[in-house]
Design a protein around this motif. Structure first.
Motif, PDB file in Angstrom:
ATOM      1  N   LEU A   1      -0.469   2.152   3.836  1.00 31.89           N
ATOM      2  CA  LEU A   1      -1.656   1.440   3.342  1.00 31.89           C
ATOM      3  C   LEU A   1      -2.706   1.294   4.432  1.00 31.89           C
ATOM      4  CD1 LEU A   1       0.010  -1.368   1.199  1.00 31.89           C
ATOM      5  CD2 LEU A   1      -1.306   0.589   0.364  1.00 31.89           C
ATOM      6  N   THR A   2      -2.265   0.983   5.636  1.00 33.90           N
ATOM      7  CA  THR A   2      -3.210   0.822   6.743  1.00 33.90           C
ATOM      8  C   THR A   2      -3.858   2.154   7.102  1.00 33.90           C
ATOM      9  OG1 THR A   2      -1.894  -1.007   7.591  1.00 33.90           O
ATOM     10  CG2 THR A   2      -3.452   0.009   9.109  1.00 33.90           C
ATOM     11  N   ARG A   3      -3.062   3.222   7.159  1.00 36.96           N
ATOM     12  CA  ARG A   3      -3.641   4.548   7.454  1.00 36.96           C
ATOM     13  C   ARG A   3      -4.612   4.970   6.368  1.00 36.96           C
ATOM     14  NH1 ARG A   3       1.698   6.294   8.887  1.00 36.96           N
ATOM     15  NH2 ARG A   3       1.763   7.360   6.900  1.00 36.96           N
ATOM     16  N   ARG A   4      -4.288   4.678   5.108  1.00 37.53           N
ATOM     17  CA  ARG A   4      -5.182   5.010   4.005  1.00 37.53           C
ATOM     18  C   ARG A   4      -6.512   4.282   4.156  1.00 37.53           C
ATOM     19  NH1 ARG A   4      -4.209   2.915  -1.944  1.00 37.53           N
ATOM     20  NH2 ARG A   4      -4.781   1.091  -0.765  1.00 37.53           N
ATOM     21  N   ASP A   5      -6.460   2.996   4.488  1.00 36.22           N
ATOM     22  CA  ASP A   5      -7.689   2.229   4.688  1.00 36.22           C
ATOM     23  C   ASP A   5      -8.472   2.751   5.885  1.00 36.22           C
ATOM     24  OD1 ASP A   5      -7.057   0.671   2.515  1.00 36.22           O
ATOM     25  OD2 ASP A   5      -6.280  -1.020   3.722  1.00 36.22           O
ATOM     26  N   GLN A   6      -7.778   3.126   6.948  1.00 35.21           N
ATOM     27  CA  GLN A   6      -8.456   3.666   8.122  1.00 35.21           C
ATOM     28  C   GLN A   6      -9.139   4.992   7.798  1.00 35.21           C
ATOM     29  OE1 GLN A   6      -5.201   3.804  10.901  1.00 35.21           O
ATOM     30  NE2 GLN A   6      -5.566   1.722  11.645  1.00 35.21           N
TER      31      GLN A   6
ATOM     32  N   GLN B   1     -13.057   5.800   7.959  1.00 31.70           N
ATOM     33  CA  GLN B   1     -13.549   6.926   8.754  1.00 31.70           C
ATOM     34  C   GLN B   1     -14.425   7.848   7.905  1.00 31.70           C
ATOM     35  OE1 GLN B   1     -13.242   7.219  12.037  1.00 31.70           O
ATOM     36  NE2 GLN B   1     -14.609   8.959  11.890  1.00 31.70           N
ATOM     37  N   ARG B   2     -14.005   8.113   6.655  1.00 28.83           N
ATOM     38  CA  ARG B   2     -14.826   8.941   5.762  1.00 28.83           C
ATOM     39  C   ARG B   2     -16.170   8.285   5.488  1.00 28.83           C
ATOM     40  NH1 ARG B   2     -10.756   9.227   1.696  1.00 28.83           N
ATOM     41  NH2 ARG B   2      -9.077  10.269   2.754  1.00 28.83           N
ATOM     42  N   ARG B   3     -16.157   6.964   5.288  1.00 27.94           N
ATOM     43  CA  ARG B   3     -17.400   6.248   5.022  1.00 27.94           C
ATOM     44  C   ARG B   3     -18.324   6.348   6.233  1.00 27.94           C
ATOM     45  NH1 ARG B   3     -19.853   1.796   6.133  1.00 27.94           N
ATOM     46  NH2 ARG B   3     -18.170   0.883   7.337  1.00 27.94           N
ATOM     47  N   LEU B   4     -17.777   6.176   7.425  1.00 25.76           N
ATOM     48  CA  LEU B   4     -18.596   6.295   8.631  1.00 25.76           C
ATOM     49  C   LEU B   4     -19.108   7.725   8.813  1.00 25.76           C
ATOM     50  CD1 LEU B   4     -16.508   4.137  11.120  1.00 25.76           C
ATOM     51  CD2 LEU B   4     -18.688   3.538  10.045  1.00 25.76           C
ATOM     52  N   ASP B   5     -18.268   8.715   8.525  1.00 25.03           N
ATOM     53  CA  ASP B   5     -18.700  10.110   8.621  1.00 25.03           C
ATOM     54  C   ASP B   5     -19.803  10.403   7.623  1.00 25.03           C
ATOM     55  OD1 ASP B   5     -16.889  10.529  10.632  1.00 25.03           O
ATOM     56  OD2 ASP B   5     -15.402  11.552   9.351  1.00 25.03           O
ATOM     57  N   ASP B   6     -19.674   9.897   6.394  1.00 30.33           N
ATOM     58  CA  ASP B   6     -20.710  10.109   5.384  1.00 30.33           C
ATOM     59  C   ASP B   6     -22.024   9.468   5.804  1.00 30.33           C
ATOM     60  OD1 ASP B   6     -18.952  11.515   3.852  1.00 30.33           O
ATOM     61  OD2 ASP B   6     -18.548   9.872   2.431  1.00 30.33           O
ATOM     62  N   GLU B   7     -21.974   8.256   6.365  1.00 34.10           N
ATOM     63  CA  GLU B   7     -23.190   7.601   6.836  1.00 34.10           C
ATOM     64  C   GLU B   7     -23.811   8.391   7.973  1.00 34.10           C
ATOM     65  OE1 GLU B   7     -22.374   3.589   7.902  1.00 34.10           O
ATOM     66  OE2 GLU B   7     -21.941   2.975   5.836  1.00 34.10           O
ATOM     67  N   SER B   8     -22.978   8.881   8.880  1.00 34.24           N
ATOM     68  CA  SER B   8     -23.477   9.670   9.998  1.00 34.24           C
ATOM     69  C   SER B   8     -24.122  10.965   9.504  1.00 34.24           C
ATOM     70  CB  SER B   8     -22.332   9.979  10.950  1.00 34.24           C
ATOM     71  OG  SER B   8     -22.756  10.839  11.967  1.00 34.24           O
ATOM     72  N   ASN B   9     -23.471  11.610   8.512  1.00 35.03           N
ATOM     73  CA  ASN B   9     -24.035  12.850   7.963  1.00 35.03           C
ATOM     74  C   ASN B   9     -25.355  12.578   7.248  1.00 35.03           C
ATOM     75  OD1 ASN B   9     -21.944  14.363   8.941  1.00 35.03           O
ATOM     76  ND2 ASN B   9     -20.766  14.287   7.030  1.00 35.03           N
TER      77      ASN B   9
END
Length: 182
Positions: A136-141, A145-153
């Protein structure tokens, strides 16, 4: 106190209390002994499962890289063996001195069979809980990370779009002035 010892002592207390309450319930209502036994086992399993889950969550948060995880398997195995042996010893002593409904087995059967059963009854749910907690913790991480990557992109593409608009505007200015854009 060593972390496995703390878990072992607490799970020993949980199991002893469950067996005492089970003994009282079975003596008072022997026709419902199956239900009481199921509840006692479920309580021990539930506490081990939840505590193992919290351990897994805490460990995954402390170590983002799975290669750096603590060895929760051995921690909970030691705790289960400790709780199995000592809770069965305590319950055998209590049964011998007169608490009815706790123990009817001989000492060696209680320690070997009962201790093994309790060790596995604590180890497997705790191990499963730790695995689920880490997952569960890895899934949330990963989601974060995907959300941060999408914002960065998006920021990068917005900057690229702004740069393209400026370049096109500069090209029009050069074209209108009659100069060579290169």
């Amino acid at each position: 106190m060593v972390s496995w010892l703390l878990r072992g002592v607490v799970m020993t207390a949980v199991h002893v209390v469950a067996r005492i309450l089970l003994g009282i319930a079975v003596v008072q209502s022997p026709l419902h002994s199956t239900a009481w036994k199921t509840i006692a086992v479920a309580a021990v399993v539930f506490i081990a499962l939840v505590w193992g889950g919290f351990d897994g969550i805490r460990d995954a948060r402390a170590h983002p890289d799975p290669d750096d995880y603590d060895d929760l398997t051995i921690r909970w195995l030691k705790a289960g063996v400790f709780a199995g042996l000592f809770s069965c010893l305590i319950c055998w002593i209590l049964g011998t001195i007169g608490v009815q409904g706790i123990s009817e087995s001989s000492f060696f059967i209680e320690i070997i069979a009962g201790g093994s059963f309790i060790a596995l009854l604590i180890f497997f749910p705790a191990f499963f809980g730790a695995s689920i907690g880490r997952w569960l913790t890895r899934r949330d991480q990963r989601k974060e990370q995907r959300r941060l990557d999408d914002e960065s992109n998006r920021e990068t593409s917005d900057r690229d779009d702004d740069t393209a608009v400026i370049e096109r505007t500069d090209d029009r200015r050069v074209a209108n002035s009659g100069a060579d854009p290169a």
